[in-house]
Scaffold this active site. Structure first.
Site, PDB file in Angstrom:
ATOM      1  N   ASP A  51       0.802  -1.223   0.000  1.00 32.73           N
ATOM      2  CA  ASP A  51       0.000   0.000   0.000  1.00 32.73           C
ATOM      3  C   ASP A  51       0.838   1.277   0.000  1.00 32.73           C
ATOM      4  OD1 ASP A  51       1.066  -0.154   2.527  1.00 32.73           O
ATOM      5  OD2 ASP A  51      -0.834  -0.217   3.605  1.00 32.73           O
ATOM      6  N   HIS A  52       2.110   1.170   0.372  1.00 30.49           N
ATOM      7  CA  HIS A  52       2.899   2.392   0.561  1.00 30.49           C
ATOM      8  C   HIS A  52       3.426   2.961  -0.749  1.00 30.49           C
ATOM      9  CE1 HIS A  52       2.580   2.099   4.806  1.00 30.49           C
ATOM     10  NE2 HIS A  52       3.541   2.964   5.040  1.00 30.49           N
ATOM     11  N   ASP A  82       4.116  -1.502  11.330  1.00 29.34           N
ATOM     12  CA  ASP A  82       3.685  -0.162  10.960  1.00 29.34           C
ATOM     13  C   ASP A  82       3.184   0.508  12.231  1.00 29.34           C
ATOM     14  OD1 ASP A  82       2.787   1.559   8.350  1.00 29.34           O
ATOM     15  OD2 ASP A  82       1.505   1.920  10.099  1.00 29.34           O
ATOM     16  N   ARG A 131      -0.030  12.711  10.413  1.00 31.64           N
ATOM     17  CA  ARG A 131       1.275  13.336  10.698  1.00 31.64           C
ATOM     18  C   ARG A 131       1.490  14.547   9.810  1.00 31.64           C
ATOM     19  NH1 ARG A 131       4.325   7.587  11.246  1.00 31.64           N
ATOM     20  NH2 ARG A 131       3.766   7.322  13.429  1.00 31.64           N
ATOM     21  N   SER A 175       7.156   7.078  12.610  1.00 25.75           N
ATOM     22  CA  SER A 175       7.036   5.793  11.922  1.00 25.75           C
ATOM     23  C   SER A 175       7.881   4.706  12.584  1.00 25.75           C
ATOM     24  CB  SER A 175       7.476   5.980  10.474  1.00 25.75           C
ATOM     25  OG  SER A 175       8.021   4.801   9.953  1.00 25.75           O
ATOM     26  N   ARG A 190       9.584   2.505  11.146  1.00 25.39           N
ATOM     27  CA  ARG A 190      10.531   1.905  10.196  1.00 25.39           C
ATOM     28  C   ARG A 190      11.876   1.563  10.847  1.00 25.39           C
ATOM     29  NH1 ARG A 190      10.775   7.557   7.424  1.00 25.39           N
ATOM     30  NH2 ARG A 190       8.600   7.049   7.461  1.00 25.39           N
TER      31      ARG A 190
HETATM   32 FE1  F3S Z   1       0.042   4.612   5.109  1.00 25.50          FE
HETATM   33 FE2  F3S Z   1       0.172   7.036   6.075  1.00 25.50          FE
HETATM   34 FE3  F3S Z   1      -1.113   5.203   7.359  1.00 25.50          FE
HETATM   35  S1  F3S Z   1       1.826   5.941   5.137  1.00 25.50           S
HETATM   36  S2  F3S Z   1      -0.203   3.237   6.824  1.00 25.50           S
HETATM   37  S3  F3S Z   1      -1.642   5.997   5.363  1.00 25.50           S
HETATM   38  S4  F3S Z   1       0.245   6.717   8.231  1.00 25.50           S
END
Ligand code: F3S
Length: 640
Positions: free
Chosen positions: A62-63, A117, A377, A530, A532
């Site tokens: 999805d990213h 995540d 964010r 995040s 990550r």
């Molecule tokens: Fe994607 Fe933004 Fe949520 S990168 S998982 S929609 S915080």
């Protein structure tokens, strides 16, 4: 017991449910997304695991959907094939944002979910104990290892009353951020109770638990009640329902009261989600871009509210409006009922069902632009344009402002538009590939972008220069930026590490390599944002041995430990002021100092004085650090 304790007790493998003690819990479900998933699966392979041992594991894409070169497509192929090989469900690109799809199709009350995540707590909206973690922790959970965490405080957020027209659940979490700040949830679980809970649907609850991540919380959770049943039934999953409530005499470590009747539309000003004021107090702010979507606000009901506001109107001339529905289910329903047409007619640009602009994948605003976003964010530079200013708002505020051309309080629109939860969602899981029964016959496809990841060496004495000294609230976006240029390198750490800290110090990686590694000095809440693990792996690749900060964000601290990088905190914050970039710091007898559990003595060789730091970690984490990270530790202990 409160609800958090009940779920933890059911999953407890080691330890006691005593605040501050380390506990280990069984993980029922895992999720990954593509940005962190490639690394998580490389780590799963490095652990030598054939089949996942969880009840359910799902790999989402999805990213990064931009395919400007072979890299992303290679990564997606790798994830798909490694998932098939290891018994993992694969949600194909286009099926939606991990948290939205997981809520719709897989989330179950009372289960534990570990996701690579930071917004995994979205699952708390359906009564799961859902925690964000680094990829290696998720890989270990897939390998059947329990997840370890320090028993958090459980804070009761008591909601009373009912939201007034045009006030949304986004405003509840923005209010909490206003009161508590981005540090206010560290070491805490927020458990929602009170008569206001029943007034909120599961997607509304999920908006709140999603953005609880911005408080720095371990997670947030709502009870599982008739609203949960209503949602699961509409998803044709009523069999997954289980009623879950705290005991009447449940005890909490603190109570926060929010009277929903008193809330008003809120906005988080640049560049922090806790910089919150009422929309009506923000003044007349001309808007250049409006972006609606993200895992916070992309549910069917969010989108229907937006469509209803836009219906019959036209977005202001100076505004670019982009909308990304959260899942294919949502997009398909909007297409069928005509709401999509209302959005398009009003001038909206419809994007894929993916993270998109939230992670800076396209739609970077113009220079000095004002961008209103329904996301979670608004850190400096995350949108892709350093000079842009991002304001976080509810879908109602966003849509109304897109029409007006400036930030407006949607109450100016008059009578509220009512959107009810549908009694049936459009269920079609044909974009979710089940793990095949003949997995052994599948080969994992590795394109040239899939590179081995760095593994640390066992701990030894340290004598290294301070490579960089940063202030408070440094995010993982600062440490390892994530943008359209860099996301394709997430499975290629040697290349990615060249961009470490580049937004605040473009020479950092060069200097690190010239010095043969070094030490990072940070302020409070170092590594927020995040989950990550690239924000630990890139420094590891560059030879960083320790980070000395005033305090750490939870997931990043865990990622540093997993990478074998010492997360040290100043005993006296005055010592932070005394250190300069370039100072050489020395930690002698490092292994014994780490073992001893006492304060660790650091010598500033350049300036000729000593100071003390704390290593506030569990006994197991000390062993992990001595071995040079979790992979070494697990391999050595033959844990898996
Ligand atoms: Fe994607 Fe933004 Fe949520 S990168 S998982 S929609 S915080």
């Amino acid at each position: 017991m409160n609800l958090t304790q009940k779920i933890l007790k059911k999953h407890l493998v080691e330890g006691e449910l005593v605040k501050g003690h380390e506990i280990a819990i069984k993980i029922d479900q895992t999720l990954t997304q593509d940005s962190t998933g490639t690394m998580a699966y490389l780590e799963l392979e490095a652990l030598g695991v054939d089949k996942v041992k969880t009840e359910l594991s799902v790999a989402y894409v999805d990213h990064n959907m931009l395919q400007e070169g072979f890299e992303n497509a290679d990564d997606h192929k790798y994830i798909q094939t490694v998932a098939a090989k290891h018994g993992i469900y694969f949600s194909r690109p286009g099926n939606g944002i991990c948290h939205q799809v997981h809520l719709e199709r897989f989330g179950k009350p009372g289960k534990t979910l570990l996701g690579s995540d930071s917004h995994t707590p979205t699952g708390g909206g359906i009564g799961m104990l859902a925690i964000g973690a680094g990829g290696l922790d998720v890989a270990l959970a897939m390998a059947g290892e329990p997840y370890r965490l320090v028993m958090p405080e459980v804070i009761n957020v008591r909601l009373t009353g009912k939201l007034k027209p045009w006030v949304s659940s986004k405003d509840i979490i923005l209010e909490l951020l206003r009161r508590l700040t981005v540090k206010g949830g560290v070491g805490k679980v927020f458990e929602y109770t009170g008569d206001g809970v029943a007034t909120l649907s599961v997607p509304e609850r999920a908006t709140i638990t999603n953005m609880g991540a911005e408080l720095g919380a371990t997670t947030s959770i709502f009870p599982s009640d008739f609203r949960t049943y209503e949602f699961l039934k509409a998803q044709k999953r009523e069999d997954d329902f289980e009623a879950l409530l705290p005991d009447d005499d449940a005890e909490y470590d603190g109570v926060i009261e929010i009277n929903l009747d008193e809330l008003e539309p809120m906005v988080a000003l640049p560049h922090s989600p806790d910089n919150v004021i009422k929309v009506k107090d923000a003044g007349k702010l001309k808007v250049d871009q409006v972006a609606i979507g993200s895992c916070t606000n992309s549910s069917y009901m969010d989108m229907m509210k937006v469509a209803a506001i836009l219906k019959g109107g036209l977005i202001a001339e100076g505004v670019s409006l982009v909308i990304s529905p959260g899942s294919r289910q949502v997009l398909n329903m909007l297409a069928k009922n005509g709401a999509l047409s209302d959005m398009i007619s009003a001038g909206a640009r419809i994007l894929e069902t993916a993270c998109g602009p939230c992670i800076g994948m396209g739609q970077a605003p113009a220079t000095n632009a004002i961008s209103l976003r329904t996301f979670n964010r608004n850190f400096y530079g995350r949108c892709g344009t350093k000079s842009a200013k991002v304001y976080l708002v509810s879908p109602e505020v966003a849509a109304a402002s897109a029409l007006a051309g400036y930030l407006i309080d949607p109450r100016e629109l008059g009578e509220e538009i009512k959107i009810e939860m549908p009694s049936e969602f459009l269920v079609n899981d044909n974009m979710i590939i089940k793990p095949p029964v003949n997995a052994d016959e599948f080969d994992v496809v590795r394109g040239p972008n899939i590179k081995p990841f760095p593994i640390n060496t066992p701990l030894a004495d340290i004598e290294k220069a301070v490579l960089i000294k940063v202030g408070d609230d440094i995010t993982t976006d600062h440490i390892m930026p994530s943008n359209a240029k860099l996301l394709p390198l997430r499975s290629n750490i040697p290349e990615l590490s060249k961009h470490c800290f580049e937004t605040i110090d473009p020479d950092f990686s060069k200097r690190a390599l010239e010095n043969g590694g070094g030490i990072i000095v940070g302020g409070n809440n170092y590594g927020q944002g995040s989950s990550r693990e690239h924000a630990a792996l890139a420094p590891l690749q560059l030879g960083v041995k320790a980070v000395i900060a005033k305090s750490f964000a939870r997931i990043h601290k865990a990622n540093l430990i997993n990478s074998g990088i010492l997360p040290l905190t100043f005993v006296s914050e005055d010592d932070y002021d005394k250190i300069d970039e370039g100072d050489v710091l020395k930690i002698e007898d490092a292994v014994n100092q780490v073992k001893s559990k006492g304060k660790i003595v650091v010598k500033n060789v350049t300036k000729g004085y000593e100071f003390e730091v704390d290593l506030d970690v569990s006994d197991r984490n000390r062993e992990i650090l001595i071995e040079g990270g979790l992979i070494n530790y697990v391999r050595k202990k033959d844990k898996v």
